[in-house]
Scaffold this motif. Structure first.
Motif, PDB file in Angstrom:
ATOM      1  N   LYS A  86       3.415  10.466  27.588  1.00 21.02           N
ATOM      2  CA  LYS A  86       4.571  10.760  26.731  1.00 21.02           C
ATOM      3  C   LYS A  86       4.898  12.252  26.764  1.00 21.02           C
ATOM      4  CE  LYS A  86       6.225   8.064  24.145  1.00 21.02           C
ATOM      5  NZ  LYS A  86       7.412   7.179  24.303  1.00 21.02           N
TER       6      LYS A  86
ATOM      7  N   HIS B  84      15.548   5.162  32.438  1.00 17.57           N
ATOM      8  CA  HIS B  84      15.707   5.674  31.074  1.00 17.57           C
ATOM      9  C   HIS B  84      14.563   5.171  30.179  1.00 17.57           C
ATOM     10  CE1 HIS B  84      18.145   7.069  27.579  1.00 17.57           C
ATOM     11  NE2 HIS B  84      17.471   6.105  26.965  1.00 17.57           N
TER      12      HIS B  84
ATOM     13  N   ALA C 234       8.372  13.861  28.299  1.00 13.06           N
ATOM     14  CA  ALA C 234       9.153  14.231  27.117  1.00 13.06           C
ATOM     15  C   ALA C 234      10.282  15.197  27.454  1.00 13.06           C
ATOM     16  CB  ALA C 234       8.233  14.858  26.057  1.00 13.06           C
TER      17      ALA C 234
ATOM     18  N   THR D 121      11.550   6.962  27.824  1.00 15.63           N
ATOM     19  CA  THR D 121      11.676   6.949  26.362  1.00 15.63           C
ATOM     20  C   THR D 121      10.976   5.808  25.652  1.00 15.63           C
ATOM     21  OG1 THR D 121      13.722   5.637  26.506  1.00 15.63           O
ATOM     22  CG2 THR D 121      13.941   8.047  26.539  1.00 15.63           C
TER      23      THR D 121
ATOM     24  N   ASN E  38      10.090  -0.961  26.206  1.00 12.33           N
ATOM     25  CA  ASN E  38      11.071  -1.351  25.193  1.00 12.33           C
ATOM     26  C   ASN E  38      10.740  -2.671  24.504  1.00 12.33           C
ATOM     27  OD1 ASN E  38      13.374  -0.569  23.781  1.00 12.33           O
ATOM     28  ND2 ASN E  38      14.713  -1.891  25.012  1.00 12.33           N
TER      29      ASN E  38
ATOM     30  N   LEU F  65      18.653  11.909  28.191  1.00 14.07           N
ATOM     31  CA  LEU F  65      17.199  11.912  28.041  1.00 14.07           C
ATOM     32  C   LEU F  65      16.764  13.189  27.332  1.00 14.07           C
ATOM     33  CD1 LEU F  65      16.129  10.567  31.554  1.00 14.07           C
ATOM     34  CD2 LEU F  65      15.840   9.381  29.353  1.00 14.07           C
ATOM     35  N   PRO F  66      15.662  13.155  26.607  1.00 15.03           N
ATOM     36  CA  PRO F  66      15.222  14.331  25.846  1.00 15.03           C
ATOM     37  C   PRO F  66      14.915  15.514  26.752  1.00 15.03           C
ATOM     38  CG  PRO F  66      13.499  12.662  25.916  1.00 15.03           C
ATOM     39  CD  PRO F  66      14.730  12.019  26.456  1.00 15.03           C
TER      40      PRO F  66
END
Length: 951
Positions: free
Chosen positions: A715, A643, A719, A647, A597, A748-749
Motif C-alpha cells: 500500500k 486503478h 500510494a 487503490t 475491490n 490516482l493518489p
C-alpha cells in the motif's frame, strides 16, 4: 538442434496434449443424434482456401501460403512421417540420431558447412535452425530470407539434402555419437527412471512403451553404420514427406522451388509398409506408484483411455462436436481452478481434458494434478470427485454461458489477427494435417462456424460427454513423487479403495455463485491531461497527467487485437529495512491472490469471462511495477484493473494462506533435484554475504512470511502514482487512451514527491573463486564460468560485451560440441547493467560428463583467451552482425520490443531515439571493440561453479 522431448516435457506433453483447436486437443467420442444443427451434418469440413496443398507424382505432399509477417522471410519445414516407433531393435534411438546426421554432412554441405553457411546469413543454430524427433515424426525447421534469390535457392537445397542426400560416413557417424550421448545424459534423472517403470502400464501392450526417441545408451554407443543407413533408406522417402513453405514470397515461386527440388526424388522400388501402431485395450485398472529420492515434484494423473482408436474430424457434425468438447474442458478446468484457489487447496495445479496420448492412435480423458509430497491421495480424490460431480449433476447454465464467452473471445482475437500472425505460428496445423489428417479450414471459417453453432449447442450435450469419458476399463492411475523417510508411500490398495469409495460417495452438486457485473463501484472524479508532447521520430505521444504521472503510448498496426502495457516507479523493496525485506520477500507474490475491490480471484475470473485482459502488479527490488495486456475491445477493463490494484487491493488471510500452501507444496521437495540443489548452493556462495540474502523459499521460510507487513508495504509503494511512468503499445484508439488516462490514472493518489531507489553497499562475489557441489547419482555434471564485477556503465561496451557472448557461443559450439563431441549444448552471454549500479557479467555454461569437466572447462577458457589475444575472426563477427540486423528488422514490427524500448529508455535514462541508429552501431562494431572488452572484463579471474554427482 532441438532435443528430443525431455522426460519431464514428454510427461507434460502427454497430459496437455497437442493443441489442435482453440487451445484444446479435441478428439471424437460417440456422436449424439439428438443435436440440433443448421447444416448438412455429413458435409465435409472445408480446406483453408488461403493455403495451397498439392501432391507430387512421387507422393510428396506440399503446403504453401503467402504470409507477410515477418517481412522478407520464409519458414520452411521438412516433415517426415517416420519416428522412433518405426525403429527395429538394432535401431533404438536412430530416428533421432538421423536427425542429428542431417546437420553433419550432406551432398552439398559437408560437415559443419551447413551451420557455417546459415550463420553467415543470420540464421542461428538452435535458436532458428532446428529439428525434433518424436515417436511418429521427424520435423526439420529452417527460416531463411525470402528477398534474396540465392539464399532462397540455398534454403531449398538444404531441405532437399535433408530429404535424400545425407552422406552418413562412418567418420561423421562416430563423431556425432558423443553429442547424442550427451543429449541422452541430459535426459537422465528421477523423472526418466520413474517413467521407465510406469510407461508399460500407461501405454500397455504397445510399441510406444519401448521406443522413446532418445533410444538406449548401449545402442547409441554400438549400433552398426548400416542400421542407420537402413533407417534412412527405408523411411526418408517422398511418399512419407511433406514440404511446408510459409512466408513473404509469392506462392508460384515457392511451388516451382518445391517441384524442382523434390519432384525427381524416387521412392524405393519395394518400399516397406509404413505400419500404424495401436494401443490395445485392457479391462483391468493399472496402478503405477513410483518414487525416487531425487524427484522434485509430486504428481497424480488418471487416464480413461478410449475404447476406439482416435479419428480426426472430417464432417461438420464432428467439428461441431469438438466445440462441445472444448466447452466441457473449459468448464471442468474452471472448477478445478476454483479449488486451486480455495483456502486449503488440494493441489498446486490441476486440470482435465480429453485428447491425445503418446500414441497418435489412442486418446483418453485425462485428469492431472501437481501436489504436495504427502497430498497425492487427497488430490486424486478431488479429481475423481469432480469428475463424478459432473457425471451426476452436470454443469450449470452460468458456467456454460461463461465458457461460451471465453471460447469465442479467444477465437475472435485469432480471427482479428489472422493477417498479422507470424509465419512460424501457423505451421503447426499444416504439420498435423499431413501427419494425422487434422482438419485445417482456416481461422475465418472456424470463427464463423463457432459464432453460428455456439447458440445451437445445448448444455445437455456437454453434460453427457463425461459418461462417454469415464469408465472402469482402460483406466490407468499414475502417482510419481519423492522417496523420503518422512513421507508415507501411497499403496496400490489405497488407490484402488479410493476408486471404489468415490464411485459410491454422496457427492453434493456444485454451487455457482452469482457475481457482480461491474468492476468499479466508486470512482473518484477524473483528473486531467496537463501536457501532451510528440516524438515524431519514434511515433510516440507522452501525456503528463494532473497527478504528475506520465503516459507514453505508441499506436501500431503490428497486431489488430493487441495492446501491451507496462509501468514503473523507482523505490521498490530497496526502501525497506533489511529486517522488513526478509519478512516480506516471500509474501509479496501472494498479495494479488486476494483479488481487488471486494472481489475474490475466482470472482474476478468469472467477471472477466469473454474478456481478454490481464494486469499484474509487483514490488521489485528497486521498482514497483504493474504490467498487462488487453484487446482494444477490453481496453477500459485494463485501466479499471490498474486503478484498482493501486487503490483497492483486498486483504484476505484465507487467500494468502492458500497461496502459501500451494508454494509449500510446489517447492517442498525441489532441493532433492541435484540441479536445483546446485543452483541453490552456487547462489548462496556468490550472494550469501548479502544481509538481504533470502535463499531458497523453504516451507519454514514461507511459514514466517509476514502478510500484514507485506500488505502494508504494498500500500505504501502504490500510494504515490504521481511518480509512475505508464507505457502502452498496440492498436490504440487515441481518444480512448486519453479518456481512460484521465478517468482511471490521473485521479490516482499522489504525494507530489518523486522517489528513487536506495543502493545497497553489498556487491556479489567477483574475482577468482571455485565452488564444487556434489549431488545426485546420475553421471552428469554441469559447468558455470562467470566473470563479473563492478564497473562504470558504458553503452558501447555493453553492446560489445553482449556481441562477444554471441561470438563465443559460435566458437564453443564448434570446439566443445562439434570437435570434442563433449556437450549437447553450450552458450555464452554478457552484459553490463547500469541500474542500480554499474556491474558487468559474462557467463559460460554447459552440461557434460563428469570425466570431461576439466578438459572442456580448459577448452572453453582457451577460446576466451584466443579472443583476448587476437580478437574474433572477421567471419564470426560478420555472422553475429547479420543475425543482429535480421532480428532487429523483425523486432521493429513487434509491440513487445517497443514497449521494452520505451520503458528502458526512462528506466536507464537513455535516449530512445538511438534506436534509429542501430544499423550504424552494428556496422561500426569492430574486432578491436570485441577484443577490448574481452581484455577489460575477461582477464580479472572468474567464478567457477561445478556440479558433479556424488562419489
Amino acid at each position: 538442434m532441438k532435443k528430443s522431448l525431455s522426460i519431464f516435457t514428454m510427461v507434460l506433453f502427454v497430459l496437455t496434449g497437442t493443441i489442435k483447436l482453440n487451445g484444446q486437443t479435441v478428439t471424437k467420442t460417440s456422436l449424439k443424434t439428438s443435436q440440433t444443427t443448421t447444416f448438412n451434418s455429413a458435409e465435409k469440413i472445408p480446406f483453408n482456401p488461403e493455403v495451397k496443398k498439392g501432391v507430387l507424382s512421387n507422393g510428396l505432399t506440399y503446403y504453401i501460403k503467402n504470409n507477410g509477417k515477418p517481412e522478407n522471410k520464409v519458414e520452411l519445414r521438412l516433415v517426415v512421417k517416420a519416428g522412433s516407433i518405426l525403429e527395429d531393435e538394432d535401431q533404438r534411438g536412430l530416428a533421432h540420431f538421423m536427425e542429428h546426421m542431417n546437420f553433419n554432412g550432406t551432398k552439398n554441405f559437408k560437415k559443419n558447412e551447413l551451420v557455417d553457411y546459415l550463420q553467415s546469413i543470420g540464421v542461428k543454430f538452435g535458436a532458428h535452425l532446428n529439428a525434433y524427433t518424436s515417436f511418429d515424426e521427424t520435423v526439420y525447421m529452417l527460416p531463411i530470407p525470402s528477398d534474396d534469390p540465392e539464399k532462397l535457392e540455398k534454403g531449398f537445397q538444404i531441405l532437399e539434402d535433408w530429404a535424400h542426400n545425407a552422406l552418413l560416413t562412418e567418420k561423421d557417424i562416430d563423431e556425432e555419437r558423443g553429442v547424442v550421448l550427451e543429449e541422452f545424459r541430459l535426459g537422465q534423472g528421477a523423472d526418466e527412471r520413474m517413467m521407465q517403470n510406469y510407461l508399460p502400464k500407461l501405454m500397455y501392450g504397445s510399441k510406444y512403451a519401448e521406443r522413446l526417441p532418445i533410444g538406449t545408451k548401449e545402442n547409441l554407443e554400438n549400433f552398426d553404420y548400416e542400421s542407420l543407413r537402413s533407417y534412412y533408406k527405408d523411411w526418408y522417402r517422398p511418399d512419407l514427406m511433406a514440404v511446408i513453405a510459409v512466408g513473404d514470397i509469392d506462392v508460384e515461386t515457392l511451388e516451382k522451388k518445391i517441384k524442382s527440388h523434390f519432384g525427381g526424388i524416387e521412392n524405393p522400388k519395394s518400399p516397406k509398409p509404413r505400419e500404424i501402431f495401436y494401443v490395445p485395450n485392457h479391462n483391468e485398472t493399472f496402478v503405477a506408484i513410483e518414487t525416487d529420492k531425487e524427484a522434485s515434484f509430486s504428481q497424480v494423473r488418471v487416464l480413461f483411455k478410449d475404447e476406439s482408436n482416435s479419428k480426426e474430424d472430417e464432417t461438420l457434425e464432428e467439428f461441431r462436436h469438438s466445440i462441445v468438447e472444448s466447452l466441457f474442458s473449459q468448464m471442468i478446468n474452471n472448477r478445478l481452478d476454483e479449488l486451486r484457489n480455495s483456502e486449503n487447496p488440494p493441489f498446486v495445479y490441476g486440470y482435465s481434458f480429453h485428447g491425445g496420448t503418446w500414441a497418435d492412435t489412442k486418446d483418453a480423458y485425462q485428469s492431472f494434478a501437481m501436489t504436495s509430497p504427502d497430498g497425492q491421495l487427497k488430490a486424486l480424490k478431488v479429481l475423481l470427485e469432480e469428475n463424478e460431480r459432473v457425471k451426476k449433476y452436470g454443469f450449470g447454465q452460468g458456467e456454460f454461458e461463461r465458457a461460451k464467452k471465453d471460447l469465442i473471445a479467444r477465437l475472435e482475437k485469432s480471427f482479428k489477427d489472422k493477417d498479422k500472425t507470424e509465419s512460424n505460428r501457423v505451421l503447426g496445423e499444416y504439420i498435423r494435417n499431413f501427419l494425422v489428417n487434422e482438419p485445417m479450414p482456416g481461422i475465418e471459417w472456424e470463427y464463423n462456424f463457432h459464432k453460428e453453432q455456439l447458440p445451437t449447442i445445448k448444455l445437455d450435450e456437454v453434460n453427457q460427454l463425461i459418461s462417454d469419458y469415464i469408465k472402469d476399463t482402460n483406466r490407468v492411475v499414475v502417482l510419481t513423487g519423492p522417496d523420503k523417510e518422512d513421507i508415507k508411500k501411497v499403496t496400490e490398495k489405497e488407490v484402488r479403495d479410493l476408486l471404489e469409495t468415490v464411485k459410491n460417495e454422496d457427492i453434493k452438486p456444485y454451487e455457482d455463485k452469482e457475481v457482480a457485473s461491474s468492476l468499479i463501484t466508486n470512482l473518484p472524479p477524473k483528473g486531467s491531461i496537463v501536457k501532451e508532447t510528440q516524438n515524431n521520430k519514434l511515433g510516440t505521444t507522452t501525456l503528463t497527467l494532473s497527478n504528475g504521472a506520465t503516459v507514453t503510448y505508441k499506436k501500431t498496426d503490428f497486431k489488430n487485437d493487441e495492446i501491451l502495457f507496462d509501468a514503473f516507479s523507482f523505490g521498490g523493496s530497496s526502501l525497506y529495512s533489511d529486517e522488513d525485506y526478509l519478512e516480506t520477500v516471500f509474501a509479496n507474490n501472494g498479495l494479488t491472490d486476494a483479488g481487488v475491490n471486494g472481489f475474490s480471484k475466482v470472482d474476478l475470473g468469472k467477471m472477466m469471462s469473454g474478456k481478454i485482459v490481464s494486469v499484474r502488479p509487483r514490488v521489485g527490488g528497486i521498482t514497483e511495477e504493474i504490467s498487462g495486456s488487453s484487446t482494444p475491445k477490453d481496453f477500459e477493463e485494463l485501466f479499471q484493473l490498474t486503478h484498482l490494484y493501486f487503490t483497492a487491493l483486498n486483504k484476505d488471510e484465507k487467500a494468502f494462506a492458500s497461496y502459501i500452501n500451494k508454494q509449500k507444496a510446489f517447492i517442498g521437495n525441489m532441493l532433492s533435484s541435484p540441479q536445483f540443489y546446485f543452483q541453490d548452493q552456487y547462489s548462496k556462495f556468490v550472494y550469501g554475504a548479502n544481509p538481504r540474502y533470502s535463499g531458497f523459499p523453504t516451507p519454514e521460510k514461507l511459514d514466517q512470511a509476514n502478510y500484514d507487513l507485506a500488505y502494508q508495504k504494498y500500500k505504501e509503494r502504490f500510494a504515490n502514482a504521481g511518480d509512475f511512468n505508464f507505457y502502452f503499445v498496440g492498436n490504440i484508439d487515441e481518444n480512448k487512451i486519453k479518456e481512460y488516462s484521465e478517468k482511471y490514472l490521473a485521479n490516482l493518489p499522489s504525494t507530489g514527491k518523486e522517489e528513487t531507489y536506495k543502493k545497497t553497499n553489498f556487491r556479489p562475489l567477483s574475482g577468482s573463486h571455485t565452488k564444487i557441489v556434489e549431488k545426485g547419482t546420475d553421471p552428469k555434471s554441469s559447468v558455470r564460468i562467470v566473470y563479473q564485477g563492478e564497473t562504470t556503465y558504458d553503452e558501447k561496451e555493453d553492446y560489445a560485451l553482449s556481441s562477444l557472448g554471441e561470438i563465443l557461443t559460435i566458437k564453443l559450439i564448434e570446439k566443445l560440441r562439434e570437435e570434442e563431441g563433449g556437450v549437447y549444448g553450450v552458450g555464452a552471454r554478457g552484459n553490463i547493467n547500469k541500474i542500480p549500479y554499474g556491474w558487468y557479467s559474462f557467463s559460460i555454461s554447459f552440461p557434460c560428463g563428469p570425466e570431461n569437466v576439466e578438459k572442456l572447462k580448459n577448452a572453453a577458457i582457451a577460446e576466451v583467451e584466443k579472443i583476448v589475444a587476437n580478437g574474433p575472426t572477421e567471419e564470426d563477427l560478420a555472422k553475429v552482425k547479420e543475425a543482429q540486423l535480421l532480428e532487429r528488422k523483425e523486432d521493429l514490427k513487434e509491440n513487445r520490443f517497443w514497449l521494452r524500448l520505451l520503458k528502458n529508455a526512462d528506466y536507464e535514462d537513455k535516449d530512445a531515439n538511438k534506436i534509429l541508429e542501430y544499423e550504424k552501431t552494428v556496422t561500426n562494431l569492430s574486432k578491436s571493440d570485441i577484443q577490448n572488452v574481452a581484455k577489460k572484463y575477461l582477464t580479472k579471474g572468474y567464478i567457477l561453479g561445478i556440479h558433479n554427482p556424488e562419489k
